[in-house]
Design a protein around this motif. Structure first.
Motif, PDB file in Angstrom:
ATOM      1  N   ILE A 157      -6.063   8.227   4.629  1.00  0.00           N
ATOM      2  CA  ILE A 157      -7.123   9.149   4.236  1.00  0.00           C
ATOM      3  C   ILE A 157      -7.986   9.431   5.454  1.00  0.00           C
ATOM      4  CG2 ILE A 157      -9.210   9.405   2.839  1.00  0.00           C
ATOM      5  CD1 ILE A 157      -7.832   7.608   0.720  1.00  0.00           C
ATOM      6  N   GLY A 158      -8.212  10.701   5.745  1.00  0.00           N
ATOM      7  CA  GLY A 158      -9.050  11.107   6.861  1.00  0.00           C
ATOM      8  C   GLY A 158      -8.332  11.239   8.191  1.00  0.00           C
ATOM      9  N   PHE A 159      -7.112  10.674   8.309  1.00  0.00           N
ATOM     10  CA  PHE A 159      -6.361  10.777   9.570  1.00  0.00           C
ATOM     11  C   PHE A 159      -5.728  12.159   9.665  1.00  0.00           C
ATOM     12  CE2 PHE A 159      -2.438  10.451  12.048  1.00  0.00           C
ATOM     13  CZ  PHE A 159      -2.898   9.868  13.214  1.00  0.00           C
ATOM     14  N   GLU A 160      -5.950  12.829  10.789  1.00  0.00           N
ATOM     15  CA  GLU A 160      -5.376  14.163  10.995  1.00  0.00           C
ATOM     16  C   GLU A 160      -4.228  14.095  11.984  1.00  0.00           C
ATOM     17  OE1 GLU A 160      -8.137  17.273  11.858  1.00  0.00           O
ATOM     18  OE2 GLU A 160      -9.550  16.584  10.333  1.00  0.00           O
ATOM     19  N   ASN A 161      -3.172  14.810  11.681  1.00  0.00           N
ATOM     20  CA  ASN A 161      -2.029  14.909  12.577  1.00  0.00           C
ATOM     21  C   ASN A 161      -2.512  15.524  13.884  1.00  0.00           C
ATOM     22  OD1 ASN A 161       0.314  15.636  13.956  1.00  0.00           O
ATOM     23  ND2 ASN A 161       1.381  16.291  12.098  1.00  0.00           N
ATOM     24  N   PRO A 162      -2.376  14.828  15.022  1.00  0.00           N
ATOM     25  CA  PRO A 162      -2.858  15.367  16.294  1.00  0.00           C
ATOM     26  C   PRO A 162      -2.106  16.622  16.758  1.00  0.00           C
ATOM     27  CG  PRO A 162      -1.685  13.305  16.628  1.00  0.00           C
ATOM     28  CD  PRO A 162      -1.804  13.491  15.158  1.00  0.00           C
ATOM     29  N   SER A 167       0.820  -1.220   0.000  1.00  0.00           N
ATOM     30  CA  SER A 167       0.000   0.000   0.000  1.00  0.00           C
ATOM     31  C   SER A 167       0.854   1.270   0.000  1.00  0.00           C
ATOM     32  CB  SER A 167      -0.969   0.013   1.189  1.00  0.00           C
ATOM     33  OG  SER A 167      -0.283   0.140   2.421  1.00  0.00           O
ATOM     34  N   LEU A 168       2.169   1.128   0.165  1.00  0.00           N
ATOM     35  CA  LEU A 168       3.093   2.271   0.123  1.00  0.00           C
ATOM     36  C   LEU A 168       3.751   2.433  -1.243  1.00  0.00           C
ATOM     37  CD1 LEU A 168       5.348   2.378   3.337  1.00  0.00           C
ATOM     38  CD2 LEU A 168       3.952   4.216   2.408  1.00  0.00           C
ATOM     39  N   VAL A 169       3.691   1.371  -2.051  1.00  0.00           N
ATOM     40  CA  VAL A 169       4.367   1.390  -3.343  1.00  0.00           C
ATOM     41  C   VAL A 169       3.862   2.548  -4.189  1.00  0.00           C
ATOM     42  CG1 VAL A 169       4.636   0.143  -5.530  1.00  0.00           C
ATOM     43  CG2 VAL A 169       4.864  -1.079  -3.356  1.00  0.00           C
ATOM     44  N   GLY A 170       4.799   3.288  -4.737  1.00  0.00           N
ATOM     45  CA  GLY A 170       4.422   4.372  -5.631  1.00  0.00           C
ATOM     46  C   GLY A 170       5.417   5.510  -5.618  1.00  0.00           C
ATOM     47  N   THR A 171       5.092   6.509  -6.392  1.00  0.00           N
ATOM     48  CA  THR A 171       5.886   7.731  -6.463  1.00  0.00           C
ATOM     49  C   THR A 171       5.168   8.789  -5.653  1.00  0.00           C
ATOM     50  OG1 THR A 171       6.687   7.139  -8.663  1.00  0.00           O
ATOM     51  CG2 THR A 171       6.863   9.459  -8.021  1.00  0.00           C
ATOM     52  N   TRP A 172       5.864   9.342  -4.676  1.00  0.00           N
ATOM     53  CA  TRP A 172       5.326  10.343  -3.759  1.00  0.00           C
ATOM     54  C   TRP A 172       6.084  11.639  -3.978  1.00  0.00           C
ATOM     55  CZ3 TRP A 172       1.564   8.757  -0.094  1.00  0.00           C
ATOM     56  CH2 TRP A 172       1.346   7.372  -0.037  1.00  0.00           C
ATOM     57  N   GLU A 173       5.375  12.753  -3.946  1.00  0.00           N
ATOM     58  CA  GLU A 173       6.023  14.054  -4.140  1.00  0.00           C
ATOM     59  C   GLU A 173       5.501  15.035  -3.108  1.00  0.00           C
ATOM     60  OE1 GLU A 173       5.697  17.306  -7.552  1.00  0.00           O
ATOM     61  OE2 GLU A 173       6.779  15.514  -8.223  1.00  0.00           O
ATOM     62  N   ASN A 174       6.422  15.859  -2.562  1.00  0.00           N
ATOM     63  CA  ASN A 174       5.986  16.862  -1.581  1.00  0.00           C
ATOM     64  C   ASN A 174       5.885  18.239  -2.225  1.00  0.00           C
ATOM     65  OD1 ASN A 174       8.590  17.983  -1.605  1.00  0.00           O
ATOM     66  ND2 ASN A 174       9.120  17.245   0.435  1.00  0.00           N
ATOM     67  N   GLY A 175       5.574  19.233  -1.420  1.00  0.00           N
ATOM     68  CA  GLY A 175       5.354  20.582  -1.917  1.00  0.00           C
ATOM     69  C   GLY A 175       6.593  21.287  -2.426  1.00  0.00           C
ATOM     70  N   THR A 176       7.771  20.720  -2.156  1.00  0.00           N
ATOM     71  CA  THR A 176       9.009  21.296  -2.698  1.00  0.00           C
ATOM     72  C   THR A 176       9.476  20.516  -3.915  1.00  0.00           C
ATOM     73  OG1 THR A 176      10.463  19.993  -1.271  1.00  0.00           O
ATOM     74  CG2 THR A 176       9.705  22.117  -0.403  1.00  0.00           C
ATOM     75  N   GLU A 177       8.594  19.652  -4.434  1.00  0.00           N
ATOM     76  CA  GLU A 177       8.838  18.819  -5.608  1.00  0.00           C
ATOM     77  C   GLU A 177       9.918  17.775  -5.388  1.00  0.00           C
ATOM     78  OE1 GLU A 177       9.260  21.267  -9.098  1.00  0.00           O
ATOM     79  OE2 GLU A 177       7.292  22.177  -8.792  1.00  0.00           O
ATOM     80  N   ALA A 223      10.513  12.502   8.888  1.00  0.00           N
ATOM     81  CA  ALA A 223      10.800  13.399  10.012  1.00  0.00           C
ATOM     82  C   ALA A 223      11.592  12.680  11.095  1.00  0.00           C
ATOM     83  CB  ALA A 223       9.494  13.924  10.598  1.00  0.00           C
ATOM     84  N   GLN A 224      12.184  13.455  11.974  1.00  0.00           N
ATOM     85  CA  GLN A 224      12.876  12.913  13.144  1.00  0.00           C
ATOM     86  C   GLN A 224      11.951  12.863  14.352  1.00  0.00           C
ATOM     87  OE1 GLN A 224      15.900  11.584  13.377  1.00  0.00           O
ATOM     88  NE2 GLN A 224      16.283  11.894  11.211  1.00  0.00           N
ATOM     89  N   GLN A 225      10.904  13.701  14.340  1.00  0.00           N
ATOM     90  CA  GLN A 225       9.975  13.757  15.469  1.00  0.00           C
ATOM     91  C   GLN A 225       8.623  14.267  14.995  1.00  0.00           C
ATOM     92  OE1 GLN A 225      12.091  16.405  18.037  1.00  0.00           O
ATOM     93  NE2 GLN A 225      11.348  18.235  17.035  1.00  0.00           N
ATOM     94  N   GLY A 226       7.614  14.106  15.853  1.00  0.00           N
ATOM     95  CA  GLY A 226       6.275  14.587  15.532  1.00  0.00           C
ATOM     96  C   GLY A 226       6.219  16.097  15.556  1.00  0.00           C
ATOM     97  N   GLY A 227       5.126  16.637  15.079  1.00  0.00           N
ATOM     98  CA  GLY A 227       4.944  18.079  15.097  1.00  0.00           C
ATOM     99  C   GLY A 227       3.894  18.513  14.102  1.00  0.00           C
ATOM    100  N   ASN A 228       3.652  19.807  14.074  1.00  0.00           N
ATOM    101  CA  ASN A 228       2.731  20.406  13.118  1.00  0.00           C
ATOM    102  C   ASN A 228       3.551  20.747  11.878  1.00  0.00           C
ATOM    103  OD1 ASN A 228       0.802  21.791  11.716  1.00  0.00           O
ATOM    104  ND2 ASN A 228       0.381  23.286  13.310  1.00  0.00           N
ATOM    105  N   TYR A 229       3.638  19.792  10.967  1.00  0.00           N
ATOM    106  CA  TYR A 229       4.491  19.934   9.790  1.00  0.00           C
ATOM    107  C   TYR A 229       3.942  20.975   8.827  1.00  0.00           C
ATOM    108  CZ  TYR A 229       5.839  15.347  11.576  1.00  0.00           C
ATOM    109  OH  TYR A 229       6.216  14.307  12.383  1.00  0.00           O
ATOM    110  N   SER A 230       4.836  21.641   8.128  1.00  0.00           N
ATOM    111  CA  SER A 230       4.404  22.594   7.108  1.00  0.00           C
ATOM    112  C   SER A 230       3.723  21.833   5.975  1.00  0.00           C
ATOM    113  CB  SER A 230       5.592  23.396   6.579  1.00  0.00           C
ATOM    114  OG  SER A 230       6.423  22.560   5.791  1.00  0.00           O
ATOM    115  N   GLY A 254      -1.549  19.145  14.810  1.00  0.00           N
ATOM    116  CA  GLY A 254      -1.958  20.193  13.872  1.00  0.00           C
ATOM    117  C   GLY A 254      -1.757  19.677  12.468  1.00  0.00           C
ATOM    118  N   ASP A 255      -2.722  19.871  11.621  1.00  0.00           N
ATOM    119  CA  ASP A 255      -2.638  19.292  10.280  1.00  0.00           C
ATOM    120  C   ASP A 255      -3.023  20.316   9.226  1.00  0.00           C
ATOM    121  OD1 ASP A 255      -2.849  17.676   7.940  1.00  0.00           O
ATOM    122  OD2 ASP A 255      -3.121  15.941   9.236  1.00  0.00           O
ATOM    123  N   ARG A 256      -2.070  20.624   8.371  1.00  0.00           N
ATOM    124  CA  ARG A 256      -2.314  21.548   7.263  1.00  0.00           C
ATOM    125  C   ARG A 256      -2.127  20.829   5.929  1.00  0.00           C
ATOM    126  NH1 ARG A 256       1.816  26.008   8.758  1.00  0.00           N
ATOM    127  NH2 ARG A 256       2.911  24.245   9.643  1.00  0.00           N
TER     128      ARG A 256
END
Length: 119
Positions: free
Chosen positions: A84-89, A26-36, A104-111, A91-93
């Motif tokens: 899908i539907g899971f929110e970062n406890p 279920s993880l297989v694939g190409t993933w891209e973030n906001g910094t490309e 990440a190295q630790q939890g947090g309200n990621y950008s 803070g989730d943006r």
């Protein structure tokens, strides 16, 4: 056999229990973030970044955010797993209507740019 990412996996949600037990289908694939930045995950847990994904038994019960381990043999990071539907406890943006991962190295309200989405 290593499974290559395919187009029809874009809407596949993450299966945390399987990932915890080293089944990464279920993880297989190409993933891209906001910094490309692109992260490609293969069925054997290998990636395009010379990192290997390892399941973490019961990560969804021992952590507020389910995760897998990403290592290069000597150092590592966590791969936060957001179904899908899971929110970062913390803070989730992110777009919670899609599966996403965070390195990440630790939890947090990621950008918002930090979250990787399957392409």
């Amino acid at each position: 056999m290593v499974t290559e990412p395919s187009e029809n996996q874009a809407e596949t949600d993450l299966n945390i229990e399987e990932i915890n037990n080293n089944n990464f289908s279920s993880l297989v694939g190409t993933w891209e973030n906001g910094t490309e930045d692109t992260l490609i995950i293969y069925s054997d847990g290998s990636t395009n970044k010379n990192l290997t994904v390892h399941g973490v038994e019961n990560s969804d019960q021992t952590s507020t955010i389910p995760y897998a381990s990403l290592t290069d043999g000597t150092t590592g990071a966590a791969l936060g797993l957001f179904k899908i539907g899971f929110e970062n406890p913390d803070g989730d943006r992110s777009d919670t209507s899609r599966p996403r991962v965070v390195i990440a190295q630790q939890g947090g309200n990621y950008s918002p740019e930090t979250y990787y989405y399957r392409q």
